[in-house]
Structure formats: structure tokens, C-alpha cells
Design a protein around this motif. Structure first.
Motif, mmCIF file in Angstrom:
data_model
loop_
_atom_site.group_PDB
_atom_site.id
_atom_site.type_symbol
_atom_site.label_atom_id
_atom_site.label_comp_id
_atom_site.label_asym_id
_atom_site.label_seq_id
_atom_site.Cartn_x
_atom_site.Cartn_y
_atom_site.Cartn_z
ATOM 1 N N SER B 66 0.868 -1.176 0.000
ATOM 2 C CA SER B 66 0.000 0.000 0.000
ATOM 3 C C SER B 66 0.900 1.220 0.000
ATOM 4 N N ALA B 67 0.352 2.387 -0.350
ATOM 5 C CA ALA B 67 1.201 3.572 -0.430
ATOM 6 C C ALA B 67 0.454 4.807 0.028
ATOM 7 N N PRO B 80 -1.813 -2.970 -4.262
ATOM 8 C CA PRO B 80 -3.083 -3.716 -4.270
ATOM 9 C C PRO B 80 -4.027 -3.343 -3.114
ATOM 10 N N GLU B 81 -3.466 -3.042 -1.958
ATOM 11 C CA GLU B 81 -4.340 -2.795 -0.801
ATOM 12 C C GLU B 81 -4.993 -1.427 -0.859
ATOM 13 N N ILE B 95 -1.850 3.800 -12.229
ATOM 14 C CA ILE B 95 -1.913 3.161 -10.902
ATOM 15 C C ILE B 95 -2.850 1.968 -10.950
ATOM 16 N N ILE B 96 -2.512 0.967 -10.114
ATOM 17 C CA ILE B 96 -3.398 -0.190 -9.948
ATOM 18 C C ILE B 96 -3.618 -0.352 -8.442
ATOM 19 N N THR B 97 -4.842 -0.208 -7.994
ATOM 20 C CA THR B 97 -5.151 -0.352 -6.550
ATOM 21 C C THR B 97 -6.628 -0.660 -6.356
ATOM 22 N N ILE B 114 -8.300 -1.253 -11.322
ATOM 23 C CA ILE B 114 -8.533 -2.104 -10.147
ATOM 24 C C ILE B 114 -7.979 -3.471 -10.452
ATOM 25 N N PRO B 115 -7.194 -4.046 -9.550
ATOM 26 C CA PRO B 115 -6.583 -5.340 -9.843
ATOM 27 C C PRO B 115 -7.635 -6.428 -9.988
#
Lengths: 278, 116
Positions: B66-67, B80-81, B95-97, B114-115
Motif C-alpha cells: 500500500s502507499a 493492491p491494498e 496506478i493499480i489499486t 482495479i486489480p
């Protein structure tokens, strides 16, 4: 920055805000550790002392409560002692009212016994028991009643005139007996009662009349002086006056008269009456 | 280099790249990290990543759990989170999240996915 031994404490936020770094030299760390140790010790001792002082405070409170309780008890005991003293006084007075000289002594002995038997052991008895401990009421009251029945004679001496005698010096049948005795001889009561009259009678001279609060009354005549006055309580065998020659008398003597339901009876026959009564 | 005492717990922030620090090269770690300096290279972390308002990453690929970003990031970010863009954030890249937070004032140039 040249660093000797020491530590850096980093405070790193999980966002864009700048992190904080705190550098401490070795001596600062040592000092910090010492101070921390001291603080911990102070805290620990504080907790212990606090616990102790809490304990002491609690103990103090409980002791105070106990003290208060004991004080109340003592007050109660003092009250009861006062009460006991009052009742003892009352009892003595009552006994003096109803007991003859002889049994009064034993009653006092009983009182002393009561006083000595330990006050506390009496506390758990019913109140009536506390008032009159060990007092045999039935026995005493029987003795009492006997005290109010005239017995014997008021003075020692020869009977110079019997009951019912007539003629000679008497115009009417003699209402009592005459007992000769030297002037100044002490005259005693023949039973307990209340002095209802101390009169100067033309015939009987100085005469004392005692009501025995039953059917009996006694009269003591020709006295030289009386040591009681109307309203006095007298016990059996109590001195009430001295022999004289007042009134219509020849020679110092006591005219002793016994009245049963208002009528004169023979004091020398009184024994049989008394026994009947008893 | 930027790895500390081998703590591999992937939730714990155990790496700090301080202000004024410049790194050229790929970064790879198991735990979390915070960047207040400049990193030119790929970043791969098993834990959370925080980029301070002075921090800067220029990389083709950033792969973290996470970031939270308050600085400048150039490159594709996979988090991902959760991805949180703070008001001072500036992102150029895709971005992918799963969870995306963009605060007022944050700049985002790129696509978001979105993943699967």
C-alpha cells in the motif's frame, strides 16, 4: 555530523509529514537511563508507599470506627452503671422500708454480692433481673409482712398493769399494759410502720401512735420525750423515745397499747393473733 | 544498503530514506519504507510505502502493498491494498489499486485500474 556512541530516536509518521529524529549522546543516554531508573524507583516506591499508606489509612479508619464503637459501649456502660446505682439506691431504700434490722443486713450483703459479681455479666440479663438481682422476693415479702406485726414489748421491765384491769387507779378497763422502767429508758417500736401521731394526751401524756399499715396500731404513752415526729417511718426495734411519767401516771412507766382494727387488744395475747395472721 | 536488522515483517516500517538522500538503483525490501529523499529506480516492498512531501521517486515500476504519497512520483504504481494521495502529492503514471484516496489538491496524471 561526527557521532560518537549514542542513539537516535526516529519518529516516523505514516504520511507526508516530516519525520523527527532525536539524537542522544552516550552520556545523555546514560543520564536518561539513570533518570528513568530513578523515576521508575520513585514510582514503584510511591506505589508501595501509597499502598502502605492506603492500608494505614484504612486501618486508621477502622480503628477510629472501633474506637467510636467502644466509646459508645462505654457510654452505654456508664449509663447502665448509673442506672444500677439508682436501682441499688432504690432497692436499699425499699429494703429499709420493708426489712427489719436483722434482715436488712443480709440484704445489704446481697447488694454487696451483686456489686461484686461483675457488672458486665449482668448486662445480658433482662432488665428486671438487673434491677433486683438475686433478691428472693417471695421470701423477703413474707419476712416483711412479719415485720409489721407487733411483737414483744417496747421496754424491758415488769408489767405493772395488765390489759383489761379495772379498779384501783382505773376507772375503765385498762386498754393496754403498763411496763415499769426507770426514767430515760429507751422505748423501742414493736413493729415497723409510720408514726401517725405524737400527742400530748391528758391521760397518756406524751404518746406516740404508730400505724403498721395492716390492721394493727400501737401506742406508747407517758413518754418523757419522743425522738420521732409525725410522718416518720420507723422500723421494728427502732428507738422512738424515752420512758417518762407524763400525763396521768404514777411512777415512770410505759403505757403500751395494741389496737387491732381500732380496738384495743391484749398485747400479751398478741402472739396468738400474730400467728393467726402469719 | 537501506535494509535494517533483517526484520522482514511486512507490515513494519523498517527502512527510511532520509531527506537529502539520493539513490540511483532498484530498491527491494520485505517490510515497509519511508522516502524523504530521492530514489531513481524501481521500488519493490512487501509492506507499506510512505513518500514524504519532500520525497521523490522516478522509476518505471513501483510495486508495494500500500502507499501513502505526499511527494512526487513518476512511474507506474501497483499498490493492491490501498493508495492514498495526500494534498501535496504529484503523480505521473498509471496506478493499480483496490482502494484509491485522492485528497483535494493532489495531482494525478495517468490511468487507474482495479486489480483483477
Amino acid at each position: 555530523m561526527p557521532t560518537k556512541s549514542g542513539i537516535t530516536i526516529f519518529l516516523v509518521p505514516h504520511n507526508r509529514k516530516k519525520s523527527l529524529s532525536l539524537h542522544l549522546e552516550a552520556w545523555q543516554v546514560t543520564l536518561g537511563i539513570i533518570l528513568f531508573g530513578v523515576a521508575v524507583l520513585i514510582f514503584v516506591f510511591g506505589v508501595i508507599a501509597g499502598g502502605k499508606s492506603m492500608k494505614i489509612v484504612a486501618e486508621n479508619r477502622s480503628l477510629r470506627a472501633r474506637n467510636e464503637m467502644l466509646r459508645n459501649e462505654r457510654r452505654k456502660i456508664a449509663d447502665l452503671e448509673r442506672e444500677l446505682a439508682e436501682t441499688n439506691k432504690l432497692r436499699k431504700w425499699m429494703q429499709s422500708m420493708i426489712a427489719p434490722e436483722g434482715t436488712q443486713k443480709s440484704a445489704e450483703a446481697k447488694t454487696a454480692e451483686v456489686g461484686g459479681m461483675g457488672f458486665l455479666s449482668m448486662l445480658d440479663r433482662p432488665f428486671e433481673m438487673r434491677i433486683l438481682p438475686k433478691l428472693d422476693v417471695a421470701e423477703d415479702s413474707r419476712l416483711r409482712r412479719m415485720d409489721f406485726i407487733p411483737r414483744g414489748v417496747p421496754v424491758k421491765g415488769p408489767v405493772t398493769a395488765r390489759f383489761g384491769e379495772m379498779g384501783g387507779k382505773f376507772i375503765s378497763p385498762h386498754t393496754g399494759i403498763d411496763i415499769a422502767a426507770p426514767k430515760g429508758t429507751v422505748v423501742f417500736t414493736t413493729a415497723a410502720g409510720i408514726v401517725v401521731a405524737v400527742d400530748n394526751d391528758k391521760q397518756l401524756g406524751l404518746v406516740i401512735t404508730i400505724d403498721h399499715l395492716n390492721d394493727y396500731k400501737t401506742k406508747y404513752g407517758h413518754l418523757n420525750s419522743a425522738s420521732v415526729t409525725t410522718g416518720d417511718w420507723v422500723e421494728r426495734g427502732q428507738r422512738i423515745g424515752v420512758v417518762g411519767e407524763t400525763g396521768h401516771a404514777r411512777g415512770t412507766h410505759v403505757h403500751y397499747e395494741l389496737l387491732y382494727r381500732g380496738e384495743a387488744v391484749d398485747p400479751q395475747a398478741e402472739k396468738s393473733i400474730a400467728e393467726k395472721e402469719g | 544498503m537501506a535494509k535494517m536488522n533483517g526484520n522482514t515483517s511486512d507490515r513494519v516500517l523498517n527502512t527510511i530514506i532520509g531527506p537529502g538522500c539520493q539513490i540511483k538503483g532498484d530498491l527491494s525490501l520485505d517490510g515497509g519504507l519511508r522516502i524523504d529523499g530521492t530514489v531513481e529506480g524501481n521500488v519493490k516492498a512487501g509492506g507499506p510505502m510512505t513518500v514524504g512531501s519532500e520525497g521523490k521517486i522516478i522509476a518505471p515500476k513501483i510495486d508495494v502493498r500500500s502507499a501513502t504519497i505526499g511527494g512526487y512520483v513518476e512511474g507506474d504504481i501497483t499498490a493492491p491494498e490501498k493508495l492514498h494521495l495526500e494534498p501535496s502529492a504529484h503523480i505521473v503514471g498509471n496506478i493499480i489499486t483496490k482502494v484509491l484516496v485522492i485528497e483535494e489538491g493532489a495531482k494525478f496524471q495517468g490511468n487507474s485500474k482495479i486489480p483483477e
